[in-house]
Every structure is written in structure tokens, then in C-alpha cells.
Design an enzyme around this catalytic site. Structure first.
Site, PDB file in Angstrom:
ATOM      1  N   ASP A 212       0.441  -1.650   2.816  1.00  0.00           N
ATOM      2  CA  ASP A 212       0.808  -2.572   3.886  1.00  0.00           C
ATOM      3  C   ASP A 212      -0.313  -3.578   4.165  1.00  0.00           C
ATOM      4  OD1 ASP A 212       2.616  -3.141   6.256  1.00  0.00           O
ATOM      5  OD2 ASP A 212       0.787  -2.641   7.355  1.00  0.00           O
ATOM      6  N   GLU A 248       1.603  -5.435  -0.308  1.00  0.00           N
ATOM      7  CA  GLU A 248       2.326  -6.412   0.496  1.00  0.00           C
ATOM      8  C   GLU A 248       1.411  -7.594   0.800  1.00  0.00           C
ATOM      9  OE1 GLU A 248       4.231  -7.598   4.695  1.00  0.00           O
ATOM     10  OE2 GLU A 248       2.342  -6.537   4.486  1.00  0.00           O
TER      11      GLU A 248
END
Ligand code: AAO
Length: 512
Positions: A212, A248
Site C-alpha cells: 500500500d 500501489e
């Protein structure tokens, strides 16, 4: 010696780009906010029999809980500790899920939140998914433990302490993303704690990580963390297998940090793919499907072997992240199925299918006021199980796009054509297009506002094929349209612009 080190590093890098899926299982599904117990069942009853390669799970680490009945989905992106205890279930349930999914050849990819802990206004107490004490004001997370010393604030130079300008690399990586307490990953102690968390999951048997918020971490720090990771558990994976890493990074162009900065470390999410495909299928900005002829690198996307692609993700489907009105979601099912079909038939990238929950959308001036709404849950805030209806759809507001016949069958299509080049492209210079994958599969779209009747070279051997969009092959019979391919490999396709799904797909395994 130096050459050896180079070869070793190169090997490490390449390994982390490999999804580790079973041969000819090519897609991952994101079972957003599903409980571990339901994922275990889904692996056994649906994902394995239908050729899914793996599941991206929601963050398994302990997170903040934000007072019931609010409980937004995004609380899981605010870690409190690395205990494996979350809204999706306990550590035992997580272990059971990994074992059961692995045993049927469907692998687990963990959403790892390692850039930060909870928001600075997270308060003090035990309002966390495992009841672990923390104090956000003091930056004290005793169960890791992290103290104020382990955060970046001293390095951040903005007045607010938050990222204010995405064109200042230092801000983006050293300041707080939307007030989330930013970990100092330059510290060996912090790197060690993060790696310990990830290694615990590797030992349990997972196959890789969606990492993330990578834009907000220095590539050198990530490299150091990845360098500490163990090889995958040899109970299920070949000796020496490295975890798959997909990072990401939202890069739609125009910012100082680019996806390119992360290619060497693992794959990267290609957000341009999602935004552009939506624009094309919607026929906005003068876009046409005919322009998809050179889809992929030809559109300025990253190299295919670095890309993780998707039609929508859990953020942009509700206006978070790089969300915008062009993004296609289950709310526009007809176009969504076409976009997903296009993605799964096309060789570019590693594909991730989205599986969502329905929420009460409430759009005011283009913004969804309910973009925070959490998964289907009981009044005490616990997440509801996913009930399966007799027709194989899901109940209780679980959308289960991955179970829609058209999408499930295109996941199978991608497996059947795996390794074949894109071939026999055809278009009408408008929104009717077709292409094949060697002699293994062929797909035809009619996204124009008129009837389509064309005879095309499919590349497929002579025979009668079952269209896997309008139906499928069941017990040797076809429940949908039948397509006859002649000895010259040509077939006639008639697709009405008013068909429920204006596209047709046939492949080697759908031959009657
Ligand atoms: C919540 C509250 C906040 C509160 C915070 C702390 O909403 O108000 O301050 O708690 O108390 C998720 C939610 C957040 C939530 C957070 C924590 O989405 O709303 O905050 O959990 O609970 C950036 C990051 C990207 C991130 C994305 C959401 O770069 O990494 O924001 N995605 C991941 C996860 C996501 C999660 C987090 C990270 C945090 O997938 O679910 O957040 O763990 C530009 C930049 C992007 C930036 C966006 C968003 O994008 O390029 O990097 O993403 O802005 O602001 C056009 C541009 C495009 C631009 C876009 C957005 O499309 O072309 O570049 O506009 O305007």
C-alpha cells in the site's frame, strides 16, 4: 564477484515480478473486505474449480476501529499493531484460510500497510480490532512497539505536517498522507519490524503482497525491507520462490514521482489502464474501441511485465485515490463486463478482478457522500458472511463480480489462451473490434449503436464453438450462442447493439 552480486540482485528483482500462481492460472481476485472464513470456502467451492490464481485480501493487520455504526471500510488502512487480528477474522481463521486456499492451488496476496500507522487524530485507548492499546497523540504503539522516535515528522517540512504538494518528492515521502502517522522506514529498527510482520505471513504460506501507498515510501527503503523477506513456504511453493510484490503507485502522469521509480522492486499498479479503459468503453473524449489496437505500451503504459492491471479498485470505484467519473464499476454492469472482458482477453499485464460490496451511493455534485461505507455488517459492526444463492450469485449486498458468468468465463478464457500472442486484430474504425490469441481464443465486441454482422479470421481450428458470454458449455452442450468456424478459420459474428452483452468470446475449451 561483482558480476555475481549483479546476477543475484537481478534474480531477486525478476522473482518479485512473478505472481507465483499455478501454471495457467492467470488472474487474481480482490475479495474486498471478505471474512477469512468465507474466502476459505470460496477457494474450495468456486475459485479453484474456475481457474482463479489467487486472492488479494484486505489488510490482515490490527487496525483502528472507528465508532459503530460508522465503521468505514478505510479503518483497515490505519494499523495499530501487526497482530493478525482484523475485521475479517482472527489469526487462526487467517491461517486456516491460507492453508485451505493453498491446498486447492489458489494463493493469497496480502495488502500490506507499512507506510504508516493510524491517523494523528486517532486518539488514545483500545478502539482497535484486537483491543490493543495505543496512543496516537504520543505516537505510541506499544505492542509493536513503535514510539514517537520511529516516525518521520522531524523530516517533514510542511506547515501542516501533511503532504501539501505532490510535486515535492520529499513531502510526498516524508510527510503524512492524509494525516496518517508516517513511519521512518529509513531506520533499521522500523524496517526490521515491518519485515518481521511480512515474514510471519510468508511463513503462514502467502504468495505475495500488494504494498500500500508505495509512492509515499523511498524506493531505497522498500528495497531494504524486501531484501529482508524470506522465501515462500516450501510446503506449497518451489524452493527459492520469492514473494510476488505489486506496489500501489498512482501515476497518471504530471507528478514528480513516477511508477518507473519502482519497476526494479516488483510490479506496479497501472492506474492509467483503469482510467483509459473506462473512457474508451464510455466513448468519452472522442475515444473509440478501434484505438485499442495498440493497447498497452502503445498507450504510454508501463512495460507489460511490470504492470498489475484492473478495471477498477477499491479506491477508484468510490472516488478515492485516482477515482473519477470515467472509472467503470459494477454500478454500470453492461459496460463493466465489456471492459473486464477486454482486459482478460488482452495479453497486457497481470490481471486483477474486483469483487465488491454494494453500498448506498449518494452522489452530490459528483462526489459520493457515502464513499466511506463499510462492508455489509450486523448492528454490532461485525462483517456479515457471504451467502451464496441457488443461482450462484451472492446475497446480502456482496456483489461478487467474479461470479458473474461473463467475468468468470473470461478468467477461464485468459487461462486457456495463456502465452499466445495477440493476433488477427480487426476493427471497423469505430467501436466494433475483434482479436484473437493465436489459435486458442477469439473475442468480438460491438460497442457501436448499430447492428454488427461480419465474417472474420479467428485463427481457430474448424469447428463449432460455444460463446462463453451469452452462455457456456455444459455437459457437451452450449447454453448460449454457437459460432461456426470454417476450414478457412473464418466465422460469422452477428451482435446486436441491444444484446444484453454485446460481445462474444470463444476458445479452445469451449469447442463443442
Ligand atoms: C481517512 C480519511 C481522511 C483522514 C485519514 C486519517 O478519509 O480524511 O485524514 O483517514 O484519519 C484509505 C482511504 C482514505 C483514508 C485512509 C486511512 O482512501 O480516505 O483516510 O484509508 O483510513 C493517495 C495515495 C494512495 C492512496 C490514495 C487513497 O497516493 O496511496 O491516496 N491509496 C492507498 C489505499 C487507500 C488508503 C491508503 C492508501 C492509505 O488504496 O485505500 O486510503 O493507507 C493524487 C495522487 C495520488 C493520491 C490521490 C488521492 O491523485 O496522485 O497519489 O493517492 O491524489 O488524494 C486525478 C489525478 C491523480 C490524483 C487524483 C486525485 O485523478 O490525476 O493523480 O486526481 O485527486
Amino acid at each position: 564477484m561483482r558480476l555475481l552480486v549483479l546476477v543475484a540482485t537481478l534474480g531477486l528483482c525478476l522473482a518479485q515480478h512473478n505472481p507465483n500462481t499455478k501454471p495457467d492460472r492467470t488472474s487474481i481476485v480482490h475479495l474486498f473486505e471478505w471474512r477469512w472464513a468465507d474466502i476459505a470456502e470460496e477457494c474450495e467451492r468456486f475459485l479453484a474449480p474456475n481457474g482463479f490464481g489467487g486472492v488479494q485480501i484486505s489488510p490482515p493487520s490490527e487496525s483502528i476501529t472507528l465508532s459503530n455504526p460508522w465503521r468505514p471500510w478505510w479503518e483497515r488502512y490505519q494499523p495499530i499493531s501487526y497482530k493478525l487480528c482484523s475485521r475479517s477474522g482472527t489469526e487462526d481463521e487467517l491461517r486456516d484460510m491460507v492453508t485451505r486456499c493453498n491446498n486447492v492451488g489458489v494463493y493469497i496476496y496480502v495488502d500490506a500497510v507499512i507506510n504508516h500507522m493510524c491517523g494523528s487524530s486517532g486518539g488514545e485507548g483500545t478502539h482497535s480490532s484486537c483491543g490493543t492499546y495505543f496512543n496516537a497523540d504520543k505516537k505510541d504503539f506499544p505492542s509493536v512497539p513503535y514510539t514517537w522516535w520511529d516516525f518521520n515528522d522531524g523530516k517533514c517540512k510542511t506547515g501542516s505536517g501533511n503532504i501539501e504538494n505532490y510535486n515535492d518528492i520529499n513531502q510526498v515521502r516524508d510527510c503524512r498522507l492524509v494525516s496518517l502517522l508516517d513511519l521512518a522506514l529509513e531506520k533499521d529498527y522500523v524496517r526490521g519490524k515491518v519485515a518481521e510482520f511480512m515474514n510471519t505471513l510468508i511463513d503462514i504460506g502467502i504468495a505475495g503482497f500488494r504494498v500500500d501507498a508505495c509512492k509515499h515510501m523511498w524506493p531505497g527503503d522498500l528495497e531494504a525491507v524486501y531484501g529482508k523477506l524470506k522465501n515462500l513456504n516450501t510446503k506449497w511453493f518451489p524452493k527459492g520462490s520469492k514473494p510476488f510484490i505489486y506496489q500501489e503507485v498512482i501515476d497518471l502522469g504530471g507528478e514528480a514521482i513516477t511508477a518507473h521509480d519502482y519497476y526494479g522492486l516488483g510490479r506496479v499498479t497501472e492506474f492509467k489502464y483503469s482510467a483509459k479503459l473506462g473512457t474508451v468503453i464510455r466513448k468519452w473524449n472522442g475515444e473509440k474501441m478501434a484505438y485499442l489496437r495498440n493497447w498497452g505500451e502503445g498507450w504510454g503504459f508501463m512495460p507489460s511485465d511490470k504492470a498489475l492491471v484492473f478495471v477498477d479498485n477499491h479506491d477508484n470505484q468510490r472516488g478515492h485515490g485516482a477515482g473519477g467519473p470515467s472509472i467503470l464499476t459494477f454500478w454500470d454492469p453492461r459496460m463493466y463486463k465489456m471492459a473486464t472482458g477486454f482486459m482478460l482477453a488482452h495479453p497486457y499485464g497481470v490481471t486483477r478482478v474486483m469483487s465488491s460490496f454494494r453500498w448506498q451511493r449518494h452522489i452530490v455534485n459528483g462526489k459520493d457522500e457515502n464513499d466511506w461505507m463499510g462492508p455489509p455488517s450486523y448492528s454490532d459492526g461485525t462483517t456479515k458472511p457471504v451467502p451464496i444463492n441457488p443461482d450462484s450469485t451472492c446475497g446480502d449486498d456482496w456483489v461478487c463480480e467474479h461470479r458473474w458468468r461473463q467475468i468468470k468465463n473470461m478468467v477461464i478464457f485468459r487461462n486457456v489462451v495463456n502465452g499466445q500472442p495477440l493476433s488477427n486484430w480487426w476493427d471497423n474504425e469505430s467501436n466494433q473490434v475483434a482479436y484473437g490469441r493465436g489459435d486458442r481464443g477469439f473475442i468480438v465486441f460491438n460497442n457501436d449503436d448499430w447492428y454488427m454482422d461480419v465474417t472474420l479470421n479467428t485463427g481457430l481450428p474448424v469447428g463449432t464453438y460455444c460463446d462463453v458470454i451469452s452462455g457456456q458449455k455444459e455437459g457437451g452442450r452450449c447454453t448460449g450462442k454457437q459460432i461456426t468456424v470454417g476450414g478457412d478459420r473464418r466465422a460469422r459474428f452477428q451482435i446486436s447493439n441491444t444484446d444484453e452483452d454485446p460481445f462474444v468470446a470463444i476458445h479452445a475449451d469451449s469447442k463443442l
